[in-house]
Design a protein around this motif. Structure first.
Motif, PDB file in Angstrom:
ATOM      1  N   LEU A  27      20.588  14.687  24.256  1.00  0.00           N
ATOM      2  CA  LEU A  27      21.578  15.594  23.678  1.00  0.00           C
ATOM      3  C   LEU A  27      22.839  14.810  23.347  1.00  0.00           C
ATOM      4  CD1 LEU A  27      21.073  18.635  26.077  1.00  0.00           C
ATOM      5  CD2 LEU A  27      20.426  18.511  23.662  1.00  0.00           C
ATOM      6  N   SER A  36      26.233  15.203  23.406  1.00  0.00           N
ATOM      7  CA  SER A  36      27.437  15.034  24.228  1.00  0.00           C
ATOM      8  C   SER A  36      27.109  15.000  25.708  1.00  0.00           C
ATOM      9  CB  SER A  36      28.422  16.183  23.965  1.00  0.00           C
ATOM     10  OG  SER A  36      27.932  17.395  24.510  1.00  0.00           O
ATOM     11  N   ASP A  42      28.776  16.554  27.908  1.00  0.00           N
ATOM     12  CA  ASP A  42      28.893  17.943  28.357  1.00  0.00           C
ATOM     13  C   ASP A  42      27.541  18.645  28.295  1.00  0.00           C
ATOM     14  OD1 ASP A  42      31.542  17.350  28.541  1.00  0.00           O
ATOM     15  OD2 ASP A  42      32.232  18.837  27.091  1.00  0.00           O
ATOM     16  N   ASP A  43      26.846  18.479  27.181  1.00  0.00           N
ATOM     17  CA  ASP A  43      25.543  19.137  27.021  1.00  0.00           C
ATOM     18  C   ASP A  43      24.515  18.570  27.998  1.00  0.00           C
ATOM     19  OD1 ASP A  43      26.524  20.752  25.017  1.00  0.00           O
ATOM     20  OD2 ASP A  43      25.799  19.475  23.386  1.00  0.00           O
ATOM     21  N   ARG A  44      24.573  17.263  28.231  1.00  0.00           N
ATOM     22  CA  ARG A  44      23.614  16.651  29.159  1.00  0.00           C
ATOM     23  C   ARG A  44      23.871  17.099  30.594  1.00  0.00           C
ATOM     24  NH1 ARG A  44      24.828  12.311  25.598  1.00  0.00           N
ATOM     25  NH2 ARG A  44      26.117  11.226  27.132  1.00  0.00           N
ATOM     26  N   GLN A  55      25.201  20.002  31.394  1.00  0.00           N
ATOM     27  CA  GLN A  55      24.769  21.393  31.461  1.00  0.00           C
ATOM     28  C   GLN A  55      23.254  21.486  31.606  1.00  0.00           C
ATOM     29  OE1 GLN A  55      26.807  24.437  31.394  1.00  0.00           O
ATOM     30  NE2 GLN A  55      24.815  24.866  32.319  1.00  0.00           N
ATOM     31  N   ALA A  56      22.537  20.640  30.890  1.00  0.00           N
ATOM     32  CA  ALA A  56      21.076  20.639  31.006  1.00  0.00           C
ATOM     33  C   ALA A  56      20.642  20.256  32.416  1.00  0.00           C
ATOM     34  CB  ALA A  56      20.480  19.679  29.978  1.00  0.00           C
TER      35      ALA A  56
END
Length: 237
Positions: free
Chosen positions: A25, A27, A29-31, A33-34
């Protein structure tokens, strides 16, 4: 090691494929969150603070640590320290793949390539790219967790808990805290708890710290990132 190799040795190939996809992913941030979603972690309540063992625990690791210690650290965190949720911030691709293959929730923060090595200082001989990742990932991830409402405990990969974290921290809060006024607040309600050096209890050791998702902790980690921006290269981590 490759993505295909990680899938082949995994006990849950489909979960490993999903983890590898999440590691790409765009960003951080997205990683992150995952990773917390994969672990089943949910933002904690700031009204009723939870014991430390019920907070999200996380650590950072590169391939050198992962090769020797990844699964031992994960086992120790869950079965000795008693953490219920664990996320590894992986500093390179081999660590990301190892976590995916071993069903350990991870967020990739790694450098894809090196750009020379450090010539001196505490991280002499380490690639410049890895140094930049280590310097930024710890506080960026810490800020992200508290911004999103996750109370957490951070520990370096070479920190070894010998008993449950709740027992250790309660004893420290009762007997070791330097300033008496710090003990008047219940352990679970302290915004930020930072370890100290054994030979200097007034000197903070950021190898272990616990934070609640409060305005105070969000301001603290934002300030640390600003200090790093204003004073680049002044800190080894």
């Amino acid at each position: 090691a490759s993505d295909d190799g990680a899938v082949q040795i995994s006990k849950d190939p489909e979960k490993t494929r999903r983890a590898l996809e999440a590691s790409r992913l765009t960003s951080l941030d997205d990683r992150l969150q995952a990773a917390v979603s994969s672990e089943g972690a949910v933002p904690g309540s700031t009204v009723l603070p939870a014991p430390l063992s019920k907070r999200l625990a996380w650590t950072m690791m590169d391939k050198k640590y992962a090769h020797d210690m990844l699964f031992d650290v994960a086992h120790m965190a869950r079965h000795v320290a008693g953490f219920e949720k664990l996320v590894v911030v992986a500093l390179d691709e081999p660590t990301t793949r190892a976590c995916a293959a071993g069903s350990i929730s991870a967020a990739s923060a790694g450098a894809s390539q090196t750009s020379g090595i450090q010539a001196s200082g505490k991280m002499k001989g380490v690639s410049n790219a890895l140094v930049e990742v280590v310097q930024g990932a710890k506080f960026k991830a810490s800020l992200w967790f508290v911004q999103k409402g996750y109370d957490f405990v951070f520990f370096e990969a070479d920190v070894w808990f010998t008993k449950r974290v709740d027992v250790l921290w309660s004893a420290a809060h009762r007997d070791v805290v330097t300033y008496q006024e710090s003990r008047t607040l219940p352990l679970e309600e302290v915004d930020l708890y930072v370890a100290a050096h054994q030979n200097n209890p007034t000197s903070t050791n950021i190898g272990v710290y616990a934070a609640r998702a409060t305005d105070a902790s969000r301001e603290f980690f934002s300030g640390l990132l600003e200090e790093m921006r204003l004073k680049p290269g002044k800190h080894d981590q």
